[in-house]
Design an enzyme around this catalytic site. Sequence first.
Site: not given
Lengths: 231, 253, 646
Positions: C45, C338, C409, C433, C443
């Site tokens: 980013a 996840r 994570h 993030e 996510r």
Amino acid sequence: MAKSGIYQSSLTKKYVIALAGLFLISFLFVHLGINLTVLIPESQDTEAKEIFNKAARFMMLNPVIKVFEIVLFAGFIIHIIYGLILQIHNWMSRPKRYKVEGWSHTSPFSKFMIHTGMIIFIFLIIHLVDFYFKAKFFEGAESVWYDGEEYHDLGALIIQKFQNLGFVIFYIASFLFLGFHLHHAFQSAFQSLGLNHPKYFPFLKALSLITSIIIPVGFTIIPVFIYFQIV
Amino acid sequence: MNFTLKIWRQKDAKSKGKFEKYSISDISPDCSFLEMLDILNEQLVARGEEPVAFDHDCREGICGTCSLYINGRPHGPDDAITTCQVHMRRFKDGDTIVIEPWRAKPFSVIKDLIVNRNAFDKIIQAGGFISVDTGGIPDANAIPIRKEKADQSMDAASCIGCGACVAACKNASAMLFVAAKVSQFALLPQGRIEAKERVQKMVAKMDELGFGNCTNTYACEAECPKEISVEHIARMNREFFGAKVGGRKNIKK
Amino acid sequence: MTKLNSKIPEGHISEKWTHYRSNQNLVNPANKRKLDIIVVGTGLAGASAAASLGELGFNVKVFCIQDSPRRAHSIAAQGGINAAKNYPNDGDSIFRLFYDTVKGGDYRAREANVYRLAEVSNSIIDQCVAQGVPFAREYGGLLDNRSFGGALVSRTFYARGQTGQQLLLGAYGALSKEVAHGSVEMYTREEMQELVIIDGRARGIITRDNVTGELKRYFGHAVVLASGGYGNVFFLSTNAMNSNGSAAFRCYKQGALFGNPCFTQIHPTCIPVHGDYQSKLTLMSESLRNDGRIWVPKKKEDAQKIQKGELKPTEIDEEDRDYYLERRYPAFGNLVPRDVASRAAKERCDAGFGVGPTGLAVYLDFEDAIKRLGRDVIEARYGNLFQMYEKIVDENPYETPMMIYPAVHYTMGGLWVDYELQTTITGLFSAGEANFSDHGANRLGASALMQGLSDGYFVLPYTMQNYLADQIKVPRISTDENAFEEAEKRARERLEKLMAVKGSQSTDDFHKKLGLIMWENVGMDRNKEDLTKAIEQIRNLREEFWKDVKIPGEIDGLNPELEKAARLADYLELGELMAHDALQREESCGGHFREEHQTDEGEALRDDKKFSFVSCWEYKGEGEKPEMHKEDLNFEFVEVKQRSYK
């Protein structure tokens, strides 16, 4: 030349050193070819050393060869000077050395090119003084007659030189180092010139190995044969 | 496991620095090399001494931050991994381990085992990119690229910029690093457009920064954690030759 | 909500972004060079934003804590990046990517932002290819795609196992180009300490030069915060050692609201913890679940024998294995998202069926895949991962199943931003993030890279101009101004205070304690009692920290212990904030699982009536409970459903 060499790109220097090196290797083969003729024994048509003495004269007096001789000297000088410039620069690039020097999995000879090069250079000087300049001015050479023409018996000069064991050992040792030098040099020159292809490079590496054996072996069998009077 | 460590300690860039000896005991063989240093540092902190400064970040072998010249080899005794992936089971109980920073003129020591690798950024800034601005780009599939070329380009691109090639090279040459970037782009049609300028600019910058010359020792390839081949150096040599001979512009800086 | 205006443009969802761009204010090219922008962070980013803003002609100053901008933790992403290109002709579309992302986030993300993300995803791929990113290709020369993380379409582009690295190198190249061009100034090894606010607008930052220890002042007409996530609050995570939440947290303390702080992603396939000296956890790519089967022993006594080392996994018969994901989620099997996979693993281990010496691991088995496809195929697909596993664990995954366990994570939470990615502090933007925006409560795989680059390349260069258009009237402010003075004083005092403690415990001692509190109570499953207890424990730990931390070395100079301590000081507050947030959210959604709120089958139970909002926390001063504001989430274009992967 040395000055402009310093300011050239490191890659340009590599090309120059590689091209000069390859040229010197080709010279080594020619030189070896001529030298080996000294071992040709007497036959029906020729006397011992006759071919050698004739070839030597050709090499000394032929105008084309004379031009090449200048190119050859230039090749030596460029190869040496560029090698020194690179080396000094390389030493300067790591002002603080490691406590434990690196022993990565690499060709050991490649790490000592400057050292083997220096030894070869010393040999070269002695060789020039001992053989080349003498031959150039035919100093100390007796006359021999082939087909009614007078030649200088350089072959005899060589045979006389190689009666001295110390000299023979020095000669052989020098060529051993030349072998080390060549082992890395030949394939390395192709890498420097950008000619590394996964398909053909193993072949070049093998050729490099063969060269590094043929040249020293070829040159050293002469004093060995002479000293032990095999021919 | 027990070890004797000889570690280069240097307070800052100006100080002189020397080796210090440390003993460390009860290290699990499953401990990573950097975790072993963490344990040492915890002990040093407990004793009120300054811990050993070393660069590290991702600890999974991809960021290129960790360095360390361990017993004469960058990234330690294993091939094809970074220091953070070395585990103590690779050493023998009772070993003496000498840990030094990367040594090269352009990589000055900042503190202890940390060196300044900004020179790599400067080389990239000299031309290690494709000059496209954001936006106005044709579709990604507009230019098909031969898979073999794309794969080779990926091989070169996998360089993590750690500097092990420089550290390993007896000449402190950065050729493998520079060649990897030159090669990555030289293999792609997008990169060909500026190829002649790029190789000249990057090589000129590399020389200017004081890296040594390549003498084809190939220690860089042997020590590269991403196993980047010296074939890429040959490609760069070719590219450079082509640019010098065939290019209209001779770029020296 | 009085405070929060998310500034979502009018119109149909597919036209909002176009509409916004057509009507926004722009800055005249001649004026751009009069404007300074500060970017903190050089990950996907930050680097892409800095490069793109530099290209437009703004004066950009960009900061990173690493020795080079190329090292940001974006490099660690292995798997890939999503885009709605629909190259494989398998039915993908912008809407489907948008829908999957909203659903994957368990309906806790803002529709308009997510749609824009899906919309620009295709441009990202074009951009990266043009930059020379060597994406995987087919034999015909076109780009290859693979499926990832349970998506029903193949929309993931990848560059071997190094997608994050390659994308970041692309952005780093663009950044380097702008540095060479003179439009971007790069500052490495400098860490943001404070945000400078003048007349209610972000106008600069104070940094610490981590080499000399010097505090430095920088002015900017606007500030972009792209400093990444705060997963290291747990001590052990897959984040890099130096990843931290401090820059964002200092902005929070200056008045920026913090969105959804408790939304943490626990990744199911990490190498299990093996000792208390362990410094970080290593992620094994999610792609392994495409071919690996996850199981634990069916019988508890088998599990116990394995834990003691008396039994090998290969000795357990097929019928004694519990392939619990395939059993519970027959439709998605081992490919569930996840959060679901992680929770299921923890459930089995908590019930006593875990394997490995600690009992905190499950098997990821490739035996069937090797039988079906051959070892060569598996090696070609995952060779580097298997090798990495073997290096770390010293076991050969071709012969014995891998052991995996979930690990922290990614943090979905972050600074609250509106549609323009502007925080509640005017002139302070946040990307990647570091902001909270696009992933809701969970996510999806291969979406983080997409979001970082979308924010940096294609969103901020537009939305920031809208803000900067009227800032051309503001002349550059001298850093001798009072506000800079005060901010620097705050920074200096905090560092001096830390150095002055001179206690007896190291920073890592405290960090490990905090990590344990967080993992036990604010980790994968949470309940009211634990969370309340955690808040108390964190407060006590924080108090102890400020009394007893030991930092050797000096304040002026390179001092990693001081850097760590300063970051931990923020984590000790951030951890509490996360617990507050988790406590108030009386529902289960995505990565946030409250034991009190589950279905009979143990699945997450959302409460859309009460909790369909973003919790936005406002700092109220030291020791005070932060105040929560709500941004209500309205779903006009997707139907809100119970997520089911059965």
